[in-house]
Write a protein that holds these residues in place. Sequence first.
Motif, PDB file in Angstrom:
ATOM      1  N   LEU A 311      42.369  47.957  35.733  1.00  0.00           N
ATOM      2  CA  LEU A 311      43.612  47.701  35.012  1.00  0.00           C
ATOM      3  C   LEU A 311      44.799  47.711  35.970  1.00  0.00           C
ATOM      4  O   LEU A 311      45.667  46.834  35.924  1.00  0.00           O
ATOM      5  CB  LEU A 311      43.789  48.763  33.916  1.00  0.00           C
ATOM      6  N   LYS A 315      47.248  44.496  36.882  1.00  0.00           N
ATOM      7  CA  LYS A 315      48.702  44.490  36.675  1.00  0.00           C
ATOM      8  C   LYS A 315      49.460  44.230  37.970  1.00  0.00           C
ATOM      9  O   LYS A 315      50.575  43.706  37.957  1.00  0.00           O
ATOM     10  CB  LYS A 315      49.152  45.830  36.091  1.00  0.00           C
ATOM     11  N   ARG A 317      48.126  42.626  40.934  1.00  0.00           N
ATOM     12  CA  ARG A 317      47.724  41.469  41.735  1.00  0.00           C
ATOM     13  C   ARG A 317      48.382  40.194  41.210  1.00  0.00           C
ATOM     14  O   ARG A 317      48.066  39.712  40.110  1.00  0.00           O
ATOM     15  CB  ARG A 317      46.206  41.334  41.690  1.00  0.00           C
ATOM     16  N   GLN A 319      48.732  36.349  41.204  1.00  0.00           N
ATOM     17  CA  GLN A 319      47.901  35.239  41.641  1.00  0.00           C
ATOM     18  C   GLN A 319      48.244  33.942  40.918  1.00  0.00           C
ATOM     19  O   GLN A 319      48.101  32.873  41.465  1.00  0.00           O
ATOM     20  CB  GLN A 319      46.417  35.593  41.488  1.00  0.00           C
ATOM     21  N   GLY A 320      48.750  34.024  39.711  1.00  0.00           N
ATOM     22  CA  GLY A 320      49.200  32.811  39.041  1.00  0.00           C
ATOM     23  C   GLY A 320      50.592  32.420  39.534  1.00  0.00           C
ATOM     24  O   GLY A 320      51.390  33.280  39.913  1.00  0.00           O
ATOM     25  N   ILE A 331      46.533  39.879  34.968  1.00  0.00           N
ATOM     26  CA  ILE A 331      46.294  40.350  33.593  1.00  0.00           C
ATOM     27  C   ILE A 331      46.756  39.309  32.576  1.00  0.00           C
ATOM     28  O   ILE A 331      46.363  39.345  31.407  1.00  0.00           O
ATOM     29  CB  ILE A 331      46.981  41.716  33.328  1.00  0.00           C
ATOM     30  N   LYS A 332      47.574  38.346  33.022  1.00  0.00           N
ATOM     31  CA  LYS A 332      48.013  37.284  32.113  1.00  0.00           C
ATOM     32  C   LYS A 332      46.909  36.261  31.836  1.00  0.00           C
ATOM     33  O   LYS A 332      47.013  35.482  30.885  1.00  0.00           O
ATOM     34  CB  LYS A 332      49.213  36.534  32.722  1.00  0.00           C
ATOM     35  N   ARG A 337      41.817  39.362  30.834  1.00  0.00           N
ATOM     36  CA  ARG A 337      42.105  40.187  29.655  1.00  0.00           C
ATOM     37  C   ARG A 337      40.830  40.424  28.832  1.00  0.00           C
ATOM     38  O   ARG A 337      40.616  41.513  28.306  1.00  0.00           O
ATOM     39  CB  ARG A 337      43.164  39.486  28.808  1.00  0.00           C
ATOM     40  N   LEU A 340      38.937  43.146  30.603  1.00  0.00           N
ATOM     41  CA  LEU A 340      39.582  44.447  30.366  1.00  0.00           C
ATOM     42  C   LEU A 340      39.319  44.937  28.946  1.00  0.00           C
ATOM     43  O   LEU A 340      39.102  46.124  28.713  1.00  0.00           O
ATOM     44  CB  LEU A 340      41.090  44.353  30.630  1.00  0.00           C
TER      45      LEU A 340
END
Lengths: 586, 586
Positions: A311, A315, A317, A319-320, A331-332, A337, A340
């Motif tokens: 988790l 939050k 990292r 990368q997008g 996490i987006k 997700r 997770l």
Amino acid sequence: MSDYKHPYRDALFVLNELVDFDKLCAEHGFADANLELVSAIFDEAGKLGSEVLAPLNRVGDTQGVSLTEKGVQETAGFAEAYHQFQESGWPSLTAPEAFGGQNLPNVVGTAVNEIWHSANLSFALCPMLTQGAIESILHHGSDALKEAYLSRLVSGEWTGTMNLTEPDAGSDLAAVKTRAVPNGDHYLITGQKIFITWGDHQMTDNIIHLVLARLPDAPFGVKGISLFIVPKFLPDGSRNDAQCVSLEHKLGIHGSPTCVMSFGDKGGAIGYLVGEAHKGLAYMFTMMNHARQGVGLQGLSIAERSYQQALQYAKDRLQGTNKDGSRYPIIKFPDIRRMLMVMKSATEAMRALALVSAAEIDRAHGSEGEAAQTHQNRVELLTPIVKGWLTELAQEITYLGTQIHGGMGFIEETGSAQHYRDARILTIYEGTTGIQALDLVGRKTLVNKGEHLASLLEEIGQTLSALEASGQFPVQAKALRASLADGQAARQLLLDKSAEDAALAGSISVNYMMLFGYLCGGWLMSQAALKAQALLEANSGDPAFLNAKLTTSRFYAEHLLTRTGSLLAVIQAGSASILALPEDQF
Amino acid sequence: MSDYKHPYRDALFVLNELVDFDKLCAEHGFADANLELVSAIFDEAGKLGSEVLAPLNRVGDTQGVSLTEKGVQETAGFAEAYHQFQESGWPSLTAPEAFGGQNLPNVVGTAVNEIWHSANLSFALCPMLTQGAIESILHHGSDALKEAYLSRLVSGEWTGTMNLTEPDAGSDLAAVKTRAVPNGDHYLITGQKIFITWGDHQMTDNIIHLVLARLPDAPFGVKGISLFIVPKFLPDGSRNDAQCVSLEHKLGIHGSPTCVMSFGDKGGAIGYLVGEAHKGLAYMFTMMNHARQGVGLQGLSIAERSYQQALQYAKDRLQGTNKDGSRYPIIKFPDIRRMLMVMKSATEAMRALALVSAAEIDRAHGSEGEAAQTHQNRVELLTPIVKGWLTELAQEITYLGTQIHGGMGFIEETGSAQHYRDARILTIYEGTTGIQALDLVGRKTLVNKGEHLASLLEEIGQTLSALEASGQFPVQAKALRASLADGQAARQLLLDKSAEDAALAGSISVNYMMLFGYLCGGWLMSQAALKAQALLEANSGDPAFLNAKLTTSRFYAEHLLTRTGSLLAVIQAGSASILALPEDQF
């Protein structure tokens, strides 16, 4: 390396809403305990776990343990941590007051143990094994043995070990060869034991080994095994003839010494018979059933630790890339997700089952007559599920934990790989998944003609009725209805067809065990949703937390509970294609 | 440590019965090749794999690699093995004759690569990456670059690497920062690349790095990335400004150096532009699509190796006790046999899909017009499934391999744990499972409105009709019918609902990919059963082998193909509960 923080809110929710903890305390002999006390205990244990034990987790992994002239040297820092752990009274939490214990319910000990195992699995194995030794001596030892050993094990001044496995006797304990010869008031033990967790270390003044061995007149097989106490140091302070002769080089839990123990190299280790001769296996099972729920709990603990680490990475990292060139964390991404959510919802279900099962032990011990038997039946039914299902799920969850890290997951310094490696032992020790599953289909289903399972399924049916009556959880209701039917069909198939096919039980056992694991998880996550909804409607509690519980309950129903359909399909295939291939064609 | 023996009978069965190899050779430009030749090639490759590469597998794991003053020092013994590998002509197997290659079909190269990866995954990564470099230069390099580099890469005299990833640019290659500045007939490259497999070693005189970098005028994002050749040694023999500055400490594949490569520490590494500026990503995909099928193949290879080791243990390990006290091996236990059957039947399905997909590459290259496009569509559709599904299954299979070993599986000396650790990278590198799955739902399904998938499903439907017509495989027919319906439903759901829910594709992608993996496996295992039955009826071939194929086909249908039901249920749940939890409630 990752930080660790005890998810105390979820633990308290399970204790309050699913275990009905205060009622348990009031009705079953723990008048001094209540949820408020447990909350304070969590605070203290959480601190020790986060601040002292968790930072040593990677040290144990990278530095490991060594065999020196004075015996096994544990990882640097472990002894200081152990003394702090011991001096704070943690080893005595659930032990009887007569031996210096705090007489708290087993379910509290279990909830606290989650913290130790999450923080440092290798470290926590030492008190876990000690706990098993306490159980065995408490239930089966003579007053003299209790007097001599219990209080110092309870205080943590000494630690304990379990010595079962030998090179030719793993799952098949009938093959134990270690010998015990009467010699005055004691016995002389000779033999070699392998895979002995924390078999030696320098953290305490003494180590109490519980050893399975055969007397000279022992009957063949498992009915000829006796249980002995073999202390590292004898009552007169001299060194016993028992030592670690080598350490295993393992895939994980490097901070936990796995010893080859040699007894009697110099003529015989002095040992004291526990209970009656030839009943050692039954006594060991007292310890093992406790340890099996304990290992199941380790599955929860390592899953929780892996989840927290993944988790944090998800939050952090970036990368997008947005159209304006700014970046966003992984996490987006829906698939991150999803992973997770699998981790989180499964971990919550595991925690629920671990604590509900642990509470059944308290209810069994704290009841009388038929009620005690009913609770004991439930304990015995759930034990292989807790051990088998939680530890198998822990493999998937620690796998996802590394997957979320991408390439960094494969790099040891990241720390996620350690959880993946450490978790791998859990489906092996204290009885492999296959052994748990055989226990579930055999002693826990067929032997009682499926009655104990029927009573569990009936209770699950009541939860389903409540879901349906509420009308607010159509997703959970649909999934639980289907899954309950899968469970009923699996049970009936086993009962109907085992007589005509001797290989059926062993062939379907693991899928059967996994099916009931997912079903139990779905049952408790459904209960959790009902409770959370009731609290929301009563404006009681944190609505954000309670709404999150509704979401994880739904996700569990959709993503995990639905697995029972495919498991039932495999079970229905029976034994034929499993056994059809001639051995020379493998 | 375990022996390794190439399962050549199954590979030949797949080539002959599922790939229709001789027809492929005759129709698609490989007039000199046939199954007899392949059989002889398998003999030689199998020997080298078993006798030279496999014994070095554990050496690579335990000794690893080191960074010395002269660069990366590979594991002792690897250089000798490489020279033997090179001198036997293995690197040139599928390369064009114009550059010294043997012009054999890609499917033969793939079948032979299975051997290298099974024998020694770390070692085999080096020629695998070289193969990727050859593909890129062959398809996109100028004649001068081909002249300068191809023949020595084809001969194996030099090796090649792929330099994509940077600390901030993993799956998101848009973020690549490495710079390339024009400087006469070449470019000066500056930047750092991470996770560079076999980025340096002493086995060959030169190493050819293929590097993604940005030109000064490059557009933002993935459309501004160019591809460069950066040799370790320049044509004049001088050392280029490119070196390994550190090595990763990894969970597995310790024998394969994973380098942090630094370009331009002394002013700029000399590089040569491949093809046109700003088209590097497309070129790299030429290499990556090849490499993705290659990594899928690694999943098969490590699964096969793990299976062979577990099988040997299951036959050797005595643990059951007969009533007369004699003992029997654990392969007699139904649950051990179940695990071996999962491993064996899954591995056979993986091999079938890997080779059928590899053959489609030959058919695409060896056809013209619409036929070529049809085969190319199939290649592109199957690539993410081969990569994603085979490597995910490899996790389960290497897990079962260690599980069958019981406690010994956790001990590193046993060797099973190495396969489990080595396998872990496979779902991460060359694009994680999530990336493969996104490719499948996006470019491979939605972009062509599901037409390519519809054509595959139609072919599967034909196999189902043949099963039903034969009347001899009711179990396979029932499972394939159900699973095909699951596949059709999943495809339709994606096509119908993606427009209204932008998060749907990313939410269901991994389960969607796994569903089609199991379905493809079931399709090919069903074909295998039909072919085996026909051969049995014609009294052709070894009946024991053919009957075994009927059994593994049935087992696959019952135990693996049935998983699509639960996967579809999860897919049908869509994106809602995946996205519902607020970030602060994780």
